[in-house]
Design an enzyme around this catalytic site. Sequence first.
Site, PDB file in Angstrom:
ATOM      1  N   GLN A   1      -1.581 -17.728 -47.146  1.00  0.00           N
ATOM      2  CA  GLN A   1      -2.510 -18.478 -46.235  1.00  0.00           C
ATOM      3  C   GLN A   1      -3.756 -18.378 -46.958  1.00  0.00           C
ATOM      4  O   GLN A   1      -4.406 -17.328 -47.377  1.00  0.00           O
ATOM      5  CB  GLN A   1      -2.583 -17.835 -44.771  1.00  0.00           C
ATOM      6  CG  GLN A   1      -3.505 -18.660 -44.130  1.00  0.00           C
ATOM      7  CD  GLN A   1      -3.740 -17.899 -42.663  1.00  0.00           C
ATOM      8  OE1 GLN A   1      -4.529 -16.920 -42.502  1.00  0.00           O
ATOM      9  NE2 GLN A   1      -3.294 -18.176 -41.517  1.00  0.00           N
TER      10      GLN A   1
ATOM     11  N   TYR B   1     -13.093 -20.518 -38.124  1.00  0.00           N
ATOM     12  CA  TYR B   1     -13.431 -20.427 -39.844  1.00  0.00           C
ATOM     13  C   TYR B   1     -13.926 -21.831 -39.966  1.00  0.00           C
ATOM     14  O   TYR B   1     -13.907 -22.737 -39.243  1.00  0.00           O
ATOM     15  CB  TYR B   1     -12.430 -19.738 -40.662  1.00  0.00           C
ATOM     16  CG  TYR B   1     -12.219 -18.450 -40.179  1.00  0.00           C
ATOM     17  CD1 TYR B   1     -13.267 -17.351 -40.147  1.00  0.00           C
ATOM     18  CD2 TYR B   1     -10.768 -17.978 -39.751  1.00  0.00           C
ATOM     19  CE1 TYR B   1     -12.773 -16.146 -39.701  1.00  0.00           C
ATOM     20  CE2 TYR B   1     -10.492 -16.781 -39.207  1.00  0.00           C
ATOM     21  CZ  TYR B   1     -11.834 -15.448 -39.259  1.00  0.00           C
ATOM     22  OH  TYR B   1     -11.475 -14.493 -38.915  1.00  0.00           O
TER      23      TYR B   1
ATOM     24  N   ARG C   1      -2.427 -24.075 -40.164  1.00  0.00           N
ATOM     25  CA  ARG C   1      -2.796 -23.234 -38.793  1.00  0.00           C
ATOM     26  C   ARG C   1      -3.783 -23.731 -38.134  1.00  0.00           C
ATOM     27  O   ARG C   1      -5.013 -23.888 -38.547  1.00  0.00           O
ATOM     28  CB  ARG C   1      -3.019 -21.852 -39.068  1.00  0.00           C
ATOM     29  CG  ARG C   1      -2.647 -20.755 -37.852  1.00  0.00           C
ATOM     30  CD  ARG C   1      -2.743 -19.297 -38.281  1.00  0.00           C
ATOM     31  NE  ARG C   1      -1.828 -18.594 -37.355  1.00  0.00           N
ATOM     32  CZ  ARG C   1      -2.086 -17.427 -36.833  1.00  0.00           C
ATOM     33  NH1 ARG C   1      -3.277 -16.877 -37.214  1.00  0.00           N
ATOM     34  NH2 ARG C   1      -1.079 -16.758 -36.152  1.00  0.00           N
TER      35      ARG C   1
ATOM     36  N   GLY D   1       2.837 -11.198 -34.776  1.00  0.00           N
ATOM     37  CA  GLY D   1       2.082 -10.376 -35.458  1.00  0.00           C
ATOM     38  C   GLY D   1       2.385  -8.942 -35.467  1.00  0.00           C
ATOM     39  O   GLY D   1       2.791  -8.266 -36.112  1.00  0.00           O
ATOM     40  N   ARG D   2       1.794  -8.285 -34.140  1.00  0.00           N
ATOM     41  CA  ARG D   2       1.610  -6.916 -33.911  1.00  0.00           C
ATOM     42  C   ARG D   2       3.203  -6.460 -33.845  1.00  0.00           C
ATOM     43  O   ARG D   2       3.560  -5.263 -34.434  1.00  0.00           O
ATOM     44  CB  ARG D   2       0.920  -6.439 -32.753  1.00  0.00           C
ATOM     45  CG  ARG D   2      -0.676  -6.645 -32.877  1.00  0.00           C
ATOM     46  CD  ARG D   2      -1.405  -6.578 -31.524  1.00  0.00           C
ATOM     47  NE  ARG D   2      -0.828  -7.557 -30.639  1.00  0.00           N
ATOM     48  CZ  ARG D   2      -1.459  -7.562 -29.380  1.00  0.00           C
ATOM     49  NH1 ARG D   2      -1.932  -6.768 -29.027  1.00  0.00           N
ATOM     50  NH2 ARG D   2      -1.181  -8.529 -28.562  1.00  0.00           N
TER      51      ARG D   2
END
Length: 362
Positions: free
Chosen positions: A98, A177, A224, A312-313
């Site tokens: 990424q 971002y 994304r 993710g987690r």
Amino acid sequence: MSGLFDPVRLGGLTLPNRLVMSPMGRGRTTADGTPLPVMAEYYAQRAAAGLIISEATHPSPVAVGHAHSVRLHTAEQARAWARIVDAVHDAGGRMYLQIMHAGRVSHPDLHGETPVAPSAVRADGIARVFDGKPAYPVPRPLTRDDIAVTIEDFVRCARTAVGIGFDGVEIHGANGYLLHQFLSPVTNVREDEYGGDAEGRVRFPAEVSRAVAAEIGPERTGIRLSPGFALNDMSEPDRADVYPVLLDALAALGLGHVHFVAGSDVDLVHELGRRWPHTVVVNAGTGPLDTDGTLAAADRALADGAGLLSFGRQFLANPDLPERLRTRAPLNAWNPRFFYEGGGQGYTDYPVLAASAAGTSS
């Protein structure tokens, strides 16, 4: 679990399941953003994922968003990343890099420059630097020449990534971002062709995507997105008008996938997912860390049309997540204390099923 463990195609790859390891910054780098050797072990442990998407990686110094975030713009960084992707492939996995530019969510203490952005609109918040807690500064608006250089930074990073063995790249256009900043009328108040109406504000993300796809192939390029996600002081009052324009521009390029962030505008994500003609990846990894809840979230996302599901987690704490879900085994609890620091602790020391069973019986 309908279809969760079926093989599926993505670009030129055949993935053994629909489980994607979501990009997660973990802070295991040198001060200049070079990956530490422990990262190879961490990612290889999770190679049973259908696809691993690396943590957000910066293509230039000014793109850096916080201390100990990983980069890919030097030969040393490329060698370190090559060892990581080789370890994943040796373990039977597949991996995308990424690529992310932080834009205004940065600070001169990280790279010696004024952060850049679409416009001189400061982000509210505290920068994550090596020492202290400074506020984000007012960024410098990108000139047209700066935009061209930034696009080439993305292209060079993507070219390097596939050259050292990555199976593809995902462009980070989410979470407040740089690419995301161009989409909002709050963070982008430009009056040139990169601002103004929806067509102007999607131009930069579309040009980055076009250039990267032209370099490495659209089937190996994804993006994304997080419509309506307020992270990093973002606000998108006209997102329902902007994102369909963006999706149509990206679909025309033939990109392999679009990856939606959990916490985004759910109704809009469903609409955009139906609009997207290629693979849709949905982040389904929020909520309680238990097997039944994770499987239920996966089933809902698949029923809503997702092709791949990112977690993710769950992957952070469970290197063998696919096997745990397939057998309905309990999941490890994560340890937030070591999310972003700690070397191997809270990083490569989470137990897998066989080890867990041995520990229980001893």
